[in-house]
Structures are given as C-alpha cells and as structure tokens.
Scaffold this active site. Sequence first.
Site, PDB file in Angstrom:
ATOM      1  N   GLU A  63     -10.195  39.157  19.017  1.00 28.07           N
ATOM      2  CA  GLU A  63     -10.625  38.130  18.059  1.00 28.07           C
ATOM      3  C   GLU A  63      -9.421  37.287  17.661  1.00 28.07           C
ATOM      4  O   GLU A  63      -8.425  37.812  17.159  1.00 28.07           O
ATOM      5  CB  GLU A  63     -11.294  38.728  16.813  1.00 28.07           C
ATOM      6  CG  GLU A  63     -11.830  37.580  15.926  1.00 28.07           C
ATOM      7  CD  GLU A  63     -12.555  38.013  14.669  1.00 28.07           C
ATOM      8  OE1 GLU A  63     -13.056  39.148  14.606  1.00 28.07           O
ATOM      9  OE2 GLU A  63     -12.607  37.172  13.738  1.00 28.07           O
ATOM     10  N   GLU A  88      -3.675  36.709  14.353  1.00 28.86           N
ATOM     11  CA  GLU A  88      -3.768  35.812  13.189  1.00 28.86           C
ATOM     12  C   GLU A  88      -2.346  35.454  12.752  1.00 28.86           C
ATOM     13  O   GLU A  88      -1.496  36.326  12.659  1.00 28.86           O
ATOM     14  CB  GLU A  88      -4.541  36.520  12.066  1.00 28.86           C
ATOM     15  CG  GLU A  88      -4.588  35.803  10.734  1.00 28.86           C
ATOM     16  CD  GLU A  88      -5.148  34.393  10.823  1.00 28.86           C
ATOM     17  OE1 GLU A  88      -6.319  34.214  11.186  1.00 28.86           O
ATOM     18  OE2 GLU A  88      -4.394  33.448  10.531  1.00 28.86           O
ATOM     19  N   ASP A 115       1.211  33.364  16.998  1.00 31.49           N
ATOM     20  CA  ASP A 115       0.390  32.301  17.599  1.00 31.49           C
ATOM     21  C   ASP A 115      -0.395  32.876  18.793  1.00 31.49           C
ATOM     22  O   ASP A 115       0.191  33.408  19.748  1.00 31.49           O
ATOM     23  CB  ASP A 115       1.338  31.181  18.055  1.00 31.49           C
ATOM     24  CG  ASP A 115       0.612  30.014  18.700  1.00 31.49           C
ATOM     25  OD1 ASP A 115      -0.613  30.109  18.950  1.00 31.49           O
ATOM     26  OD2 ASP A 115       1.288  29.008  18.973  1.00 31.49           O
ATOM     27  N   ASP A 138     -10.042  26.416  12.984  1.00 25.95           N
ATOM     28  CA  ASP A 138      -9.777  25.255  12.114  1.00 25.95           C
ATOM     29  C   ASP A 138     -10.349  23.996  12.758  1.00 25.95           C
ATOM     30  O   ASP A 138     -10.042  23.688  13.915  1.00 25.95           O
ATOM     31  CB  ASP A 138      -8.259  25.104  11.904  1.00 25.95           C
ATOM     32  CG  ASP A 138      -7.703  26.281  11.113  1.00 25.95           C
ATOM     33  OD1 ASP A 138      -8.105  26.455   9.955  1.00 25.95           O
ATOM     34  OD2 ASP A 138      -6.896  27.045  11.669  1.00 25.95           O
ATOM     35  N   LYS A 142     -10.043  15.202  11.006  1.00 23.00           N
ATOM     36  CA  LYS A 142      -9.629  13.798  11.151  1.00 23.00           C
ATOM     37  C   LYS A 142      -9.322  13.483  12.603  1.00 23.00           C
ATOM     38  O   LYS A 142      -8.728  14.298  13.306  1.00 23.00           O
ATOM     39  CB  LYS A 142      -8.393  13.515  10.293  1.00 23.00           C
ATOM     40  CG  LYS A 142      -8.693  13.615   8.805  1.00 23.00           C
ATOM     41  CD  LYS A 142      -7.495  13.240   7.963  1.00 23.00           C
ATOM     42  CE  LYS A 142      -7.825  13.441   6.494  1.00 23.00           C
ATOM     43  NZ  LYS A 142      -6.671  13.867   5.707  1.00 23.00           N
ATOM     44  N   ASP A 174     -18.835  25.558  12.225  1.00 26.62           N
ATOM     45  CA  ASP A 174     -19.775  24.898  11.317  1.00 26.62           C
ATOM     46  C   ASP A 174     -19.496  23.393  11.271  1.00 26.62           C
ATOM     47  O   ASP A 174     -19.902  22.722  10.335  1.00 26.62           O
ATOM     48  CB  ASP A 174     -19.722  25.521   9.911  1.00 26.62           C
ATOM     49  CG  ASP A 174     -18.353  25.373   9.253  1.00 26.62           C
ATOM     50  OD1 ASP A 174     -17.353  25.161   9.975  1.00 26.62           O
ATOM     51  OD2 ASP A 174     -18.277  25.474   8.009  1.00 26.62           O
ATOM     52  N   HIS A 212     -17.584  35.259   4.520  1.00 31.17           N
ATOM     53  CA  HIS A 212     -17.346  34.478   3.305  1.00 31.17           C
ATOM     54  C   HIS A 212     -17.114  33.003   3.662  1.00 31.17           C
ATOM     55  O   HIS A 212     -17.678  32.098   3.056  1.00 31.17           O
ATOM     56  CB  HIS A 212     -16.109  35.078   2.623  1.00 31.17           C
ATOM     57  CG  HIS A 212     -15.584  34.274   1.501  1.00 31.17           C
ATOM     58  ND1 HIS A 212     -16.174  34.275   0.263  1.00 31.17           N
ATOM     59  CD2 HIS A 212     -14.525  33.426   1.418  1.00 31.17           C
ATOM     60  CE1 HIS A 212     -15.502  33.468  -0.530  1.00 31.17           C
ATOM     61  NE2 HIS A 212     -14.503  32.947   0.145  1.00 31.17           N
ATOM     62  N   PHE A 213     -16.307  32.786   4.690  1.00 32.56           N
ATOM     63  CA  PHE A 213     -15.955  31.435   5.122  1.00 32.56           C
ATOM     64  C   PHE A 213     -17.202  30.660   5.575  1.00 32.56           C
ATOM     65  O   PHE A 213     -17.405  29.502   5.240  1.00 32.56           O
ATOM     66  CB  PHE A 213     -14.959  31.552   6.286  1.00 32.56           C
ATOM     67  CG  PHE A 213     -14.430  30.238   6.736  1.00 32.56           C
ATOM     68  CD1 PHE A 213     -13.342  29.667   6.116  1.00 32.56           C
ATOM     69  CD2 PHE A 213     -15.022  29.569   7.782  1.00 32.56           C
ATOM     70  CE1 PHE A 213     -12.862  28.440   6.522  1.00 32.56           C
ATOM     71  CE2 PHE A 213     -14.554  28.339   8.208  1.00 32.56           C
ATOM     72  CZ  PHE A 213     -13.472  27.783   7.567  1.00 32.56           C
ATOM     73  N   GLU A 214     -18.070  31.355   6.306  1.00 29.79           N
ATOM     74  CA  GLU A 214     -19.291  30.721   6.807  1.00 29.79           C
ATOM     75  C   GLU A 214     -20.254  30.401   5.656  1.00 29.79           C
ATOM     76  O   GLU A 214     -20.866  29.331   5.616  1.00 29.79           O
ATOM     77  CB  GLU A 214     -19.970  31.662   7.804  1.00 29.79           C
ATOM     78  CG  GLU A 214     -21.271  31.121   8.336  1.00 29.79           C
ATOM     79  CD  GLU A 214     -21.856  32.043   9.396  1.00 29.79           C
ATOM     80  OE1 GLU A 214     -21.261  33.084   9.697  1.00 29.79           O
ATOM     81  OE2 GLU A 214     -22.927  31.681   9.920  1.00 29.79           O
TER      82      GLU A 214
END
Length: 232
Positions: A63, A88, A115, A138, A142, A174, A212-214
């Site tokens: 992941e 991460e 990374d 992420d 923009k 999303d 939570h993020f979703e």
Amino acid sequence: MAPSAEPARAASPSRHIRSFVRREGRFTPAQQRAFAEHWSRYGLDADSDLAQAFARPVPCVLEIGFGNGEQLLWSAQHEPERNFIGIEVHRPGVGRLMNALAAHNVDNVRLYNHDAIEVLQHCIAPDSLAEARIYFPDPWPKKRQQKRRLIQPLFVELLGTRVAPGGRLHLATDWADYAAQMLTVLETSTAWRNTAALERFVPRPAWRIETHFEKRGRRLGHGVWDLVYERC
Ligand SMILES: C[S@@+](CC[C@H](N)C(=O)[O-])C[C@H]1O[C@@H](n2cnc3c(N)ncnc32)[C@H](O)[C@@H]1O
C-alpha cells in the site's frame, strides 16, 4: 541496493515525480516514541533484506501513501494469510500506524518511511508483489501542479515491473478528473488489463474500507471511483 537494475533503469524518469510535500504537521510524543520502540520490529530501510523481513513467505500486498494507516491495519487484520508492505513519507502517520500495529500485536506488516518511487526502484524485487493499492493519492487539483500526480504512465509501468503477472492494482480517488486520468493512463498501458469492462470503474471492493479521509471527501460532496486492474 537495486534488486534488478534493468527494470528500475527502464522506468527511472518516474523518480522525477515529486508527489508529496514534507509537511510534518503535529508529530505527537506518542508518534515519536513509536520510532524508538517499534521501528526495529516494523521499519524497513534501503538496505533491509525484504526476503528476511517476514516470518512467512506468503503473497505480499503493497500500500502506497497509507496516511494514518487505518486501511492498512484493517487489511492486515482481515487478510492474515498475506504480508503487507506500507510506504508513507509522512512520519506522524508512520508513528501512529506502528503504535496501532503494536497495540494489536499485528505481525504481517512492514513499513518504509520514504518516497515510494525510490522504494519501488531500489528495494522491491521484480514480480515480487501480489498486489499494489493506492487509495486517495494526493489530487494536486491545480492545473500547474498536476505533473506531481503519482498516477502517470512511467509510474504505472514501474509498478507493473514489481507486481507479478496475474497480480492486481487497486486505485481509488475522490477527484473526478484524477479518476479520468487514472483510467486513461491504465487503459493505454500494456502492463495492465481492466478487470471490469474496458474503461470502467468498479464498486468499492469488500477489502477496501471507507477511511476518515474518504468520509471527509464525501461530506464535501465528492464522488468516489475505484479501479481494479490485473497485471498482464
Ligand atoms: C491524500 S493522502 C491519502 C492517505 C490514505 N491513503 C487515505 O486514503 O486516507 C495521500 C498520502 O500519500 C502520501 N504520499 C504522497 N506521495 C508519496 C510518495 N511518493 N511516497 C510515499 N507516500 C506518498 C502522502 O504523504 C499522504 O499521506
């Protein structure tokens, strides 16, 4: 250390994607302590021997960008017959996940705090993964930032060299236009085949929870798109 120089070199331009900013944010004393207390159990470095990292040689799931690790903890507990590698860059998230793994005595997870592109290139052997998962990368919304998005042709080719034939790639986002970009990139890649019909998304599979993020994205009125591809 490079498991195989050839595929890494072939896909090396993807290392120029800078898909993150190092925002340390709040790094709590408990998260800091996690590095002192649990890194030797869960942490992997560039020179770690991945073949020796796990107690059992079972299929391995990667992941990338696990955030606070909510999904990765759940996966490890609900798929105990598999090993999990998480990558991460955000140290508080790594600390938080190590504390949760230790609290539940979970032993089928190992973590890189680095990374993901460099880890894929230098630490993960060709055809060694059963699956790769990237949830809500992420979005860099923009126009001028979109070159920083992780899901780009060279990156999915690099991933394709690390996932074994028949293995899986699962993405979720999303952001509608990132979902469209993911679809375009993967449909044009010769390494990956859509498990749904051509150019189709899939409903959220049972192995992915709503994080939570979703939930925050949904509250903001965002849709959610899942893509599942198989390595050719
Ligand atoms: C928007 S968050 C999503 C977190 C989590 N997957 C979730 O669904 O809640 C994206 C995460 O990817 C991480 N990230 C971005 N680029 C990365 C990279 N190249 N290597 C490792 N982590 C990365 C960020 O630090 C961030 O925590």
